[in-house]
Design a protein around this motif. Structure first.
Motif, mmCIF file in Angstrom:
data_model
loop_
_atom_site.group_PDB
_atom_site.id
_atom_site.type_symbol
_atom_site.label_atom_id
_atom_site.label_comp_id
_atom_site.label_asym_id
_atom_site.label_seq_id
_atom_site.Cartn_x
_atom_site.Cartn_y
_atom_site.Cartn_z
ATOM 1 N N ALA A 173 -4.312 30.102 -10.998
ATOM 2 C CA ALA A 173 -4.368 29.631 -9.611
ATOM 3 C C ALA A 173 -5.085 30.648 -8.731
ATOM 4 O O ALA A 173 -4.933 31.858 -8.896
ATOM 5 N N ARG A 227 5.658 34.300 -7.825
ATOM 6 C CA ARG A 227 5.945 34.441 -9.261
ATOM 7 C C ARG A 227 6.121 33.065 -9.904
ATOM 8 O O ARG A 227 5.640 32.824 -11.013
ATOM 9 N N GLN A 228 6.792 32.144 -9.186
ATOM 10 C CA GLN A 228 6.976 30.784 -9.707
ATOM 11 C C GLN A 228 5.629 30.067 -9.814
ATOM 12 O O GLN A 228 5.343 29.417 -10.820
ATOM 13 N N HIS A 229 4.814 30.173 -8.763
ATOM 14 C CA HIS A 229 3.493 29.527 -8.778
ATOM 15 C C HIS A 229 2.643 30.040 -9.939
ATOM 16 O O HIS A 229 2.005 29.262 -10.643
ATOM 17 N N ALA A 250 3.657 31.462 -12.689
ATOM 18 C CA ALA A 250 4.211 31.085 -13.990
ATOM 19 C C ALA A 250 3.775 29.671 -14.357
ATOM 20 O O ALA A 250 3.507 29.376 -15.523
ATOM 21 N N GLU A 251 3.692 28.782 -13.354
ATOM 22 C CA GLU A 251 3.279 27.399 -13.589
ATOM 23 C C GLU A 251 1.772 27.298 -13.825
ATOM 24 O O GLU A 251 1.319 26.497 -14.633
ATOM 25 N N ASN A 252 0.990 28.082 -13.076
ATOM 26 C CA ASN A 252 -0.464 28.009 -13.170
ATOM 27 C C ASN A 252 -1.049 29.419 -13.080
ATOM 28 O O ASN A 252 -1.368 29.894 -11.991
#
Length: 134
Positions: free
Chosen positions: A96, A87-89, A91-93
C-alpha cells in the motif's frame, strides 16, 4: 352582441429550453460532486515543490494539521491509534502507498514521529504531499 372569435391554441412543449436546463443541472451537479470529493476533512496548506505529482493508486492518506492533529483517511486519531491502524493496513496490504500531508506550519517533530510510525508499520511507499509551484 360581440362574440369572441378566439381560437384556442394548444399548449406547446418547448423541448430546447428543457434540454438547456437539464444540461445546466447536469454540469452543476458534476462540478459540485467533484469539488466535494476533492475536499478532505482538514484544511492544510501544503508546501510547494517544483516536481510535485499525484499518485496513480488510491493511497492511505495521513494528514497533520498546523496544530498537530492527525487524521488517517479522514478519521481523527491519536498517534498511538495511527500506529495500530497503520500496522493493520500494512498487514492486509504490504504494498500500500501512503501519502503524508503535513501543513507547512506543523512542528517538525510531529512529522518525524508520524514518519517513524509509518516505518515501524512497514510502509515501503511513502510520499510527502506538496503543491506544485505555479
Amino acid at each position: 352582441m360581440f362574440t369572441k372569435l378566439r381560437t384556442k391554441r394548444k399548449p406547446m412543449f418547448m423541448i430546447i429550453p428543457m434540454i438547456d436546463i437539464i444540461f445546466f443541472l447536469l454540469v452543476f451537479f458534476m462540478m459540485n460532486s467533484l469539488q466535494t470529493i476533492a475536499q478532505k476533512a482538514l484544511s492544510v496548506q501544503l508546501p510547494q515543490a517544483q516536481h510535485a505529482s499525484a499518485p496513480v493508486q488510491m493511497p492511505i492518506i495521513i494528514t497533520i494539521d498546523a496544530k498537530g492533529h492527525i487524521t488517517l483517511d479522514n478519521k481523527p486519531v491519536s498517534i498511538q491509534e495511527a500506529s495500530v491502524m497503520m500496522r493493520q493496513h500494512m498487514a492486509e496490504n504490504p504494498e500500500a502507498a501512503v501519502v503524508l500531508q503535513a501543513d507547512r506550519q506543523t512542528i517538525h517533530g510531529q512529522v518525524v514521529a508520524v514518519m517513524d510510525i509509518l516505518k515501524a508499520a512497514g510502509v515501503k511507499r511513502l510520499a510527502i504531499a506538496a503543491e506544485q509551484k505555479g
